[in-house]
Write a protein that holds these residues in place. Structure first.
Motif, short mmCIF file in Angstrom:
data_model
loop_
_atom_site.label_atom_id
_atom_site.label_comp_id
_atom_site.label_asym_id
_atom_site.label_seq_id
_atom_site.Cartn_x
_atom_site.Cartn_y
_atom_site.Cartn_z
N CYS A 144 0.85 -1.19 0.00
CA CYS A 144 0.00 0.00 0.00
C CYS A 144 0.89 1.24 0.00
CB CYS A 144 -0.93 0.00 1.21
SG CYS A 144 -0.06 0.02 2.79
N ASN A 145 0.26 2.37 -0.33
CA ASN A 145 1.04 3.60 -0.40
C ASN A 145 0.32 4.74 0.31
OD1 ASN A 145 2.91 5.53 -0.99
ND2 ASN A 145 2.67 5.46 -3.19
N ASP A 146 0.00 4.53 1.58
CA ASP A 146 -0.59 5.60 2.39
C ASP A 146 0.38 6.76 2.57
OD1 ASP A 146 -2.90 4.19 2.68
OD2 ASP A 146 -2.66 3.78 4.81
N LEU A 147 1.67 6.48 2.48
CA LEU A 147 2.67 7.52 2.68
C LEU A 147 2.74 8.48 1.50
CD1 LEU A 147 5.60 5.30 4.07
CD2 LEU A 147 3.96 6.67 5.36
N GLY A 148 2.24 8.06 0.35
CA GLY A 148 2.30 8.90 -0.84
C GLY A 148 3.68 9.02 -1.45
N VAL A 149 4.50 7.99 -1.26
CA VAL A 149 5.86 8.01 -1.83
C VAL A 149 5.79 7.74 -3.33
CG1 VAL A 149 6.97 7.36 0.34
CG2 VAL A 149 6.27 5.57 -1.25
N THR A 150 6.79 8.20 -4.04
CA THR A 150 6.85 7.99 -5.49
C THR A 150 7.31 6.58 -5.82
OG1 THR A 150 7.43 10.31 -5.74
CG2 THR A 150 7.85 8.91 -7.62
N LEU A 151 8.22 6.03 -5.00
CA LEU A 151 8.86 4.74 -5.28
C LEU A 151 8.75 3.83 -4.07
CD1 LEU A 151 10.89 2.86 -6.86
CD2 LEU A 151 12.69 4.16 -5.73
N ILE A 152 8.38 2.58 -4.33
CA ILE A 152 8.42 1.54 -3.31
C ILE A 152 9.30 0.43 -3.85
CG2 ILE A 152 7.11 -0.17 -1.99
CD1 ILE A 152 4.68 1.68 -2.22
N GLU A 153 10.35 0.09 -3.10
CA GLU A 153 11.19 -1.04 -3.46
C GLU A 153 10.60 -2.29 -2.84
OE1 GLU A 153 15.41 -0.58 -2.92
OE2 GLU A 153 15.20 1.60 -3.00
N VAL A 154 10.54 -3.36 -3.61
CA VAL A 154 9.93 -4.61 -3.14
C VAL A 154 10.87 -5.78 -3.37
CG1 VAL A 154 7.57 -3.78 -3.47
CG2 VAL A 154 8.71 -4.94 -5.35
N ALA A 165 -4.07 2.96 -1.30
CA ALA A 165 -4.09 3.28 0.12
C ALA A 165 -4.72 2.11 0.88
CB ALA A 165 -4.89 4.56 0.36
N LYS A 166 -4.58 2.14 2.19
CA LYS A 166 -5.20 1.09 3.01
C LYS A 166 -6.71 1.23 2.98
CE LYS A 166 -1.30 0.77 6.14
NZ LYS A 166 -0.76 1.21 7.42
N PRO A 167 -7.42 0.09 3.11
CA PRO A 167 -8.88 0.15 3.16
C PRO A 167 -9.34 1.07 4.29
CG PRO A 167 -8.14 -2.10 2.93
CD PRO A 167 -6.92 -1.27 3.17
N PRO A 168 -10.39 1.80 4.08
CA PRO A 168 -11.37 1.70 3.02
C PRO A 168 -11.07 2.59 1.81
CG PRO A 168 -12.18 3.21 4.65
CD PRO A 168 -10.84 2.70 5.16
N PHE A 169 -9.88 3.14 1.74
CA PHE A 169 -9.54 4.07 0.66
C PHE A 169 -8.73 3.41 -0.44
CE2 PHE A 169 -9.88 6.45 4.65
CZ PHE A 169 -11.01 7.19 4.35
N ASP A 170 -8.72 2.08 -0.47
CA ASP A 170 -7.94 1.33 -1.46
C ASP A 170 -8.58 1.41 -2.84
OD1 ASP A 170 -10.02 -0.12 -0.22
OD2 ASP A 170 -9.14 -2.05 -0.75
N HIS A 226 7.73 -1.30 -12.41
CA HIS A 226 6.39 -1.22 -12.99
C HIS A 226 5.62 -0.11 -12.27
CE1 HIS A 226 2.91 -2.75 -15.18
NE2 HIS A 226 2.21 -2.50 -14.08
N VAL A 227 4.82 0.63 -13.01
CA VAL A 227 3.98 1.68 -12.44
C VAL A 227 2.55 1.15 -12.33
CG1 VAL A 227 3.04 4.00 -12.77
CG2 VAL A 227 5.43 3.51 -13.38
N CYS A 228 1.96 1.30 -11.15
CA CYS A 228 0.57 0.89 -10.95
C CYS A 228 -0.33 1.80 -11.80
CB CYS A 228 0.18 0.99 -9.48
SG CYS A 228 -1.58 0.67 -9.19
N SER A 285 -0.33 5.20 -9.72
CA SER A 285 0.92 5.72 -10.30
C SER A 285 2.14 5.51 -9.41
CB SER A 285 0.80 7.20 -10.67
OG SER A 285 -0.23 7.37 -11.62
N THR A 286 2.05 4.59 -8.44
CA THR A 286 3.21 4.26 -7.63
C THR A 286 4.19 3.46 -8.48
OG1 THR A 286 1.89 4.18 -5.61
CG2 THR A 286 4.01 3.01 -5.57
#
Length: 86
Positions: free
Chosen positions: A10-20, A30-35, A49-51, A55-56
Protein backbone atom coordinates in the motif's frame (compact mmCIF):
# COMPACT_ATOMS: atom_id res chain seq x y z
CA UNK A 1 -8.06 -11.31 1.93
CA UNK A 2 -7.36 -14.99 1.51
CA UNK A 3 -3.89 -16.11 2.45
CA UNK A 4 -2.50 -16.65 -1.04
CA UNK A 5 1.16 -16.03 -0.30
CA UNK A 6 1.18 -13.03 -2.63
CA UNK A 7 2.42 -9.93 -0.81
CA UNK A 8 0.23 -6.83 -0.82
CA UNK A 9 1.67 -3.33 -0.76
CA UNK A 10 0.00 0.00 0.00
CA UNK A 11 1.04 3.60 -0.40
CA UNK A 12 -0.59 5.60 2.39
CA UNK A 13 2.67 7.52 2.68
CA UNK A 14 2.30 8.90 -0.84
CA UNK A 15 5.86 8.01 -1.83
CA UNK A 16 6.85 7.99 -5.49
CA UNK A 17 8.86 4.74 -5.28
CA UNK A 18 8.42 1.54 -3.31
CA UNK A 19 11.19 -1.04 -3.46
CA UNK A 20 9.93 -4.61 -3.14
CA UNK A 21 11.54 -7.99 -2.65
CA UNK A 22 8.95 -9.84 -4.73
CA UNK A 23 8.49 -10.02 -8.48
CA UNK A 24 4.78 -10.88 -8.09
CA UNK A 25 2.61 -8.83 -5.75
CA UNK A 26 -0.58 -6.83 -5.35
CA UNK A 27 -0.88 -3.05 -5.20
CA UNK A 28 -3.88 -1.88 -3.19
CA UNK A 29 -3.23 1.88 -3.30
CA UNK A 30 -4.09 3.28 0.12
CA UNK A 31 -5.20 1.09 3.01
CA UNK A 32 -8.88 0.15 3.16
CA UNK A 33 -11.37 1.70 3.02
CA UNK A 34 -9.54 4.07 0.66
CA UNK A 35 -7.94 1.33 -1.46
CA UNK A 36 -8.26 1.05 -5.22
CA UNK A 37 -9.00 -2.26 -6.99
CA UNK A 38 -6.25 -4.65 -5.94
CA UNK A 39 -3.96 -4.98 -8.94
CA UNK A 40 -1.79 -8.07 -9.51
CA UNK A 41 1.62 -7.00 -10.79
CA UNK A 42 4.05 -9.52 -12.30
CA UNK A 43 7.41 -7.94 -13.05
CA UNK A 44 8.61 -10.92 -15.09
CA UNK A 45 12.01 -9.96 -16.50
CA UNK A 46 11.46 -6.27 -15.70
CA UNK A 47 12.67 -4.55 -12.56
CA UNK A 48 10.10 -1.72 -12.45
CA UNK A 49 6.39 -1.22 -12.99
CA UNK A 50 3.98 1.68 -12.44
CA UNK A 51 0.57 0.89 -10.95
CA UNK A 52 -2.07 2.03 -13.46
CA UNK A 53 -4.39 3.20 -10.65
CA UNK A 54 -2.21 5.10 -8.18
CA UNK A 55 0.92 5.72 -10.30
CA UNK A 56 3.21 4.26 -7.63
CA UNK A 57 6.51 3.10 -9.12
CA UNK A 58 7.49 -0.34 -7.85
CA UNK A 59 11.11 -1.40 -8.19
CA UNK A 60 12.42 -4.90 -7.50
CA UNK A 61 15.27 -4.95 -4.99
CA UNK A 62 16.90 -8.41 -4.72
CA UNK A 63 18.45 -7.42 -1.39
CA UNK A 64 14.96 -7.50 0.18
CA UNK A 65 13.28 -10.75 1.20
CA UNK A 66 10.04 -11.77 -0.51
CA UNK A 67 7.21 -9.71 0.95
CA UNK A 68 9.47 -6.95 2.27
CA UNK A 69 9.40 -3.35 1.09
CA UNK A 70 11.21 -0.06 1.53
CA UNK A 71 9.67 1.86 3.16
CA UNK A 72 8.57 -0.91 5.51
CA UNK A 73 5.23 0.84 6.18
CA UNK A 74 4.17 -0.04 2.62
CA UNK A 75 3.72 -3.74 3.45
CA UNK A 76 0.02 -4.38 4.04
CA UNK A 77 -1.31 -7.15 6.27
CA UNK A 78 -5.06 -7.61 6.45
CA UNK A 79 -6.05 -7.67 10.12
CA UNK A 80 -9.78 -8.48 10.42
CA UNK A 81 -9.73 -7.82 14.17
CA UNK A 82 -8.46 -4.27 13.60
CA UNK A 83 -11.33 -3.61 11.18
CA UNK A 84 -14.03 -4.87 13.54
CA UNK A 85 -12.58 -2.89 16.47
CA UNK A 86 -12.78 0.39 14.56
Amino acid sequence: MADTGIPHFCNDLGVTLIEVGSKEFMCIGAKPPFDHPHIFIDLGDDTEHVCPYCSTLYRYNPALAAGEAKPEECVWHDDPEARTAA
